[in-house]
Design a protein around this motif. Structure first.
Motif: not given
Ligand code: ZN
Ligand code: ZN
Ligand code: FE
Length: 762
Positions: A538, A643-647, A656, A658, A661, A685-686, A689
């Motif tokens: 994170l 929710y949207d997430f990315s890395w 990653i 935050t 989110i 989301t988690l 992801l």
């Protein structure tokens, strides 16, 4: 035609002492009409039998098949021996032996036979609170050294009367060689002391204690592994007074109830849960509250669960028999100090807390709290591993060199390895004060003695300022091996699942020292026993005020908002921002910008905290993990989109962020969506992801085993649904069953990792 007489020597290893093993062997030999003898040795049990070959073979096959319920056999060695012409089978006295590897039994709850005797008016032990037999009673907490014989226990000062001695000597008797055997004539007794420690003149100490409890008084009660503080769980003023005196504001208090029927009055209880509660280990089990229950609100505020246990010491049955729906039974200590064990110590430390003390004169040599378990994904998992389970080892799939591991700073346990066994101590507590440090040292010394382990190295955390680090510097003759906190988490889960090689490790928790000096806690590692690499994490962001931000999740919420929205976070139209004092927020922003007392953290625990604060669930906490726990508990059951997430790639692995989110959460708040819905979306989301991330790592590395560890995996939604999602994507998923996922398991991981580094020649 008569068969020739053969002789065998048999060595049995495992938990075979103090569990009725020798009388069992005696009776088995009788059944097959074999002659010879059986003895305890420091290495286990040694048997010599003589008789016809076929009978010996049948006897050998029966040994593991019919072993007593508390025995745990790990090894049976059989050798031919010369016949000596015995005419009978005997149990002979213990012999000392140089190789001490006998396993000591944990403390065991009163068995049904003893309970029946205790409640039967014609029995000579009618209402005698120290009744026990080879199948039940105290073990680990009363042993000072091995072999496990009465002179090595705190029963040494109670010579047996003729009747008890006769039972003790009779191989047919349930109390044959039951080391704590006692009766009202020869054994220990209870006594009631007033709040200042003066003996009261009551003829019925237990009855008087029950009367005090019914009046709403707080009574300190000496149990198996230490004192409890007890109050009537239906009496709100009494429970509130206990909280206030103990300085325990909100953490749930455990309750003890007489039987399943009484538990069902306040909690939901199915047959499987009842079996866990009634097991010889008698842990505290988390049970869902009934909506119509009548226990005092202060027992477990803001919580959907009660921590519930059944009586385990005979004394508990006598206290609960007639009077109470349940008693609050909480460890007798001040906040996170160790539990009190001696009468003197209890009176001194609990002055001003307890109104009376129900004590006895059987000493406790080693403190041992109640164990706490929770059922998730159909498996009973530890939150705290102590009474009933310690010192049963975790068996490893290899034999590391003997190592002492000092554990984590919070929820400390220590671990000693010997051959293929890892002995994890009982929960010791937070290593933040000298009292706990003393208990930590005592536990190490005691375990080394009763397990006869001489470590070749000490493992500890990377953190330079821990009390455990100070301990390692005092043991100057041994090499010290530092193991990173989250590496230790993953290795602890690998060890109990017998995994070797490289795995994808998800290590999520509140706090652990990272080698870059930041605080880690949202880590995806590619881990082996002896090394690891940080694959993803994170995005680190500041904790304004350091540990103050752990106690005040609203500070973390400001940090996440600042990260996600920049300076414009001040203008967000949300109830949270309306509740924040903008001047205080500005101070936090200044701390973050100037990096003043604002250490960076990648912690998953803090992300849960921050979101709990953002949705107005909790702006400050009374104990670590409280906000995260409450966020889990409010999650809506029905599915919701992530929710949207990315890395993003970075120099140190995948980062990653935050912000997406947090932005999603704020939008939902502004649209008036419920907290239950937002919590569900965050969990979803988690899960998405992490599943996607593991699949990505799989494409890079071909690794297909995922290991889950760290305190965040006490979250049942995350554990169950992430496991399912990963499995559906082709991963083999491994979590904890034998040790807690929280920092209570760290010592096991440290020991195994250090052992692997040592074997590596590091
Ligand atoms: Zn018994
Ligand atoms: Zn007696
Ligand atoms: Fe941790």
């Amino acid at each position: 035609m008569t068969e020739t007489i053969a002789a065998k020597q048999i060595r049995v290893k495992g938990i075979v002492q103090g569990v009725g093993f020798r009388p069992y062997v005696y009776q088995l030999a009788g059944r097959f009409k074999l002659c010879g003898h059986v003895a305890n040795t420091a290495a286990g049990v040694r048997i010599h039998v003589e008789g016809p070959q076929t009978d010996i073979a049948a006897f050998l096959a029966s040994i593991p098949a019919e072993a007593p319920p508390l025995a745990q056999i790990t090894d049976v060695d059989t050798m031919d021996a010369p016949t000596e012409g015995f005419h009978r089978f005997d149990i002979i006295a213990s012999r000392d032996d140089s190789a001490k590897s006998a396993l000591i039994s944990p403390d065991v709850a009163i068995c049904d036979d003893c309970l029946q005797e205790m409640l039967s008016p014609r029995d000579r032990r009618f209402r005698y609170p120290f009744i026990n037999c080879t199948n039940c009673g105290p073990r680990y907490t009363i042993i000072d050294d091995i072999p496990y014989d009465r002179p090595q226990t705190s029963m040494a000062s109670f010579p047996m009367c003729a009747l008890c001695q006769a039972e003790y000597d009779d191989p047919e008797n349930r109390r044959f060689h039951a080391q704590p055997n006692a009766c009202p004539v020869c054994g220990p007794h209870v006594q009631l002391l007033d709040g200042s420690g003066q003996a009261s003149d009551t003829k019925d100490p237990i009855g008087t204690a029950v009367g005090l409890l019914k009046q709403g008084r707080i009574v300190a009660i000496k149990g198996l592994g230490g004192f409890h503080l007890a109050v009537d769980a239906e009496n709100e003023p009494a429970v509130a007074r206990l909280r206030q005196r103990k300085h325990r504001e909100e953490k749930p208090l455990a309750v003890m109830a007489y039987d399943g029927d009484r538990i069902r009055r306040f909690a939901h209880l199915d047959d499987e849960e009842m079996a866990v509660l009634a097991s010889p280990q008698r842990p505290i089990l988390l049970l869902a509250k009934r909506s119509d229950q009548a226990l005092a609100p202060s027992v477990a505020p803001h919580n959907r669960y009660f921590g519930v246990m059944l009586p385990y010491a005979p004394l508990h049955y006598l206290l609960l028999e007639k009077a109470f729906a349940a008693l609050v039974m909480t460890s007798a200590n001040l906040s996170e100090e160790p539990i009190a064990i001696s009468n003197h110590e209890a009176v001194e430390r609990l002055a001003g807390i307890a109104d009376a003390f129900l004590v006895h004169n059987r000493d406790i040599y080693l403190r041992c709290d109640d164990s706490i378990v929770r059922k998730t994904a159909g498996v009973t998992r530890f939150i705290r591993r102590a009474r009933g389970y310690v010192p049963t080892p975790v068996f490893l799939n290899h034999t590391p060199p003997p190592v002492l591991a000092c554990g984590a700073a919070l929820k400390n346990t220590v671990c000693l390895t010997k051959e293929d066994r890892a002995f994890i101590s009982q929960h010791i507590g937070d290593l933040e004060n000298l009292a706990t440090y003393g208990a930590f040292r005592d536990t190490i010394a005691h375990l080394q003695r009763i397990l006869a382990i001489t470590p070749q190295a000490i493992a500890c955390d990377l953190h330079p300022d821990y009390l455990s680090t100070r301990y390692t510097t005092e043991q100057s003759d041994l090499p010290v091996i530092q193991v990173q906190h989250h590496h230790a988490h993953i290795v602890s889960a690998m060890a109990e699942n017998h995994l070797d090689g490289r795995v994808i490790g998800l290590a999520f928790d509140g706090t652990g020292y990272g080698p870059d000096g930041t605080i880690w806690g949202g880590e995806v590692l590619l881990a082996e026993n002896n090394r690891y690499e940080r694959a993803a994490f994170l995005e680190p962001l500041p904790m304004p005020g350091g540990t103050a931000a752990i106690k005040a999740p609203w500070r973390m919420a400001i940090s996440y908002l600042y990260q996600a929205f920049g300076e414009s976070f001040r203008d967000l139209d949300t109830p949270f921002m309306a509740s924040v004092d903008l001047k205080e927020a500005d101070i936090l922003v200044a701390m973050m910008q100037q990096r003043l007392n604002a250490p960076l953290t990648s912690s998953m625990g803090r992300l849960f905290d921050g979101i709990a604060a953002l949705i107005g669930l909790r702006s400050s906490v009374a104990f670590e993990g409280q906000a995260a726990m409450e966020l889990e508990m409010i999650a809506a059951p029905e599915a919701a989109a992530p929710y949207d997430f990315s890395w993003q790639a970075s120099d140190h692995g995948l980062r990653i962020p935050t912000a997406p989110i947090i932005q999603g959460v704020v939008t939902d708040i502004q649209h008036g969506l419920s907290n239950a819905h937002i919590s569900r979306r965050f969990h979803t989301t988690l899960i998405h992801l992490l599943t996607d991330l593991c699949s990505y790592l799989h494409r890079q590395t071909e690794l297909d085993r995922v290991v889950l560890s760290g305190g965040t995996f006490q979250n049942a939604i995350l554990l169950e649904e992430l496991s399912r999602s990963l499995a559906k994507n082709g991963f083999a998923v491994y979590a904890h069953r034998l040790v807690p996922p929280n920092d209570g398991g760290i010592s096991l991981g440290q020991a195994v990792a250090a052992g692997a580094m040592l074997a590596d020649g590091a």
